[in-house]
Design an enzyme around this catalytic site. Structure first.
Site: not given
Length: 289
Positions: A239, A244
């Site tokens: 990411c 994330r």
């Protein structure tokens, strides 16, 4: 000790029923400063992501010695059932689960499905006091390096020396290079785009919008299979800074059972590295408009 809910996820009902269980340790890993102090799941202990789970001078995850000292302070032994939860849809709690796994703690480490958001939505109890715990004497294993991708692993895929698949879980605008970082987030890379050959499944597609809970297993399998991520080849999740992507790492690794490494260097490393190839469908130019 065996529990009725022994999978990688626990429900809010299960957690509330087990708050008094001495073999369960609840840990909040949130990114918003002061959130834990303003109120947390009763009995929860606090982990501060940007100091406890990483090295604060060099960019790295917490060393074995540092993480071991943290777990001892939190009273966590190898037979403790650890339930992690946090804000931001459990991004940083999932990062915590990844670090636990790297140091050999996996089966007893779980995420609260829906995280802090679901607990709040259901108006479950909060506390402001911190419950004292007895320190443990846990000894951790050496890190499992196969769970962590480095830029050399990523370049091996780009240059076709590896058959691993790269799964970028950022937003479509980040992936195409239209923007470098989400709105309101500091741009830590100086180029935009994605790693050549990566496929894009934004992390949010794996959760229910209403409460942040993770979608059913078969829906998840179908979601990732649509872009060729089916577990037949090793997977690297990526990411912007690795938080994330650790959420998607948890889904693919712990729920679907795929072989997955999280690339925590992610775009802030790759997008700043001199001479590496970049895919930029949006056609943005550094310094341009």
């Amino acid at each position: 000790m065996a529990f009725a809910n022994s999978g990688p996820l626990v429900t809010t009902d299960w957690l509330e029923q087990n708050l008094a269980n001495p073999k369960v340790r609840v840990i909040e890993v949130s990114v918003e400063p002061g959130l834990f102090e303003r109120g947390h799941v009763p009995g929860a202990q606090n982990i501060v992501w940007h100091t406890d789970l990483v090295e604060t001078v060099n960019r790295d995850i917490a060393s074995r010695e540092k993480f071991q000292a943290l777990l001892r302070r939190l009273g966590i032994d190898k037979d403790t059932t650890v339930v992690l939860y946090g804000d931001n849809n459990n991004w940083f709690a999932a990062w915590g689960a990844w670090v636990f796994d790297i140091y050999g703690l996996r089966d007893n480490v779980k995420l609260l499905d829906g995280g802090r958001r679901k607990w709040e939505l259901e108006r479950r109890p909060f506390a402001t006091n911190v419950t004292p715990v007895v320190a443990s004497t846990i000894t951790l294993a050496e890190p499992n390096r196969s769970l962590r991708a480095r830029i050399t692993d990523v370049l091996n895929v780009v240059e076709k020396r590896s058959e691993a698949r790269i799964l970028d879980i950022r937003s479509p605008d980040e992936f195409t290079g239209k923007i470098i970082a989400p709105a309101g987030v500091q741009e830590l890379a100086i180029r935009a785009g994605h790693i050549p050959g990566a496929v894009n499944v934004p992390w949010a597609r794996a959760v229910n919008a209403a409460d942040g809970t993770i979608k059913p297993i078969e829906e998840l399998r179908k979601l990732y299979a649509e872009v060729g991520i089916d577990g037949s080849k090793p997977i690297i999740t990526t990411c912007r800074i690795g938080e994330r992507s650790s959420h998607t790492w948890f889904i693919l690794s712990r729920l679907l059972g795929y072989q997955v490494a999280n690339y925590d260097g992610s775009w802030t490393e790759y997008g700043n590295t001199v001479g590496v190839p970049i895919a930029n469908p949006a056609g943005t130019v550094w310094g341009g408009k």
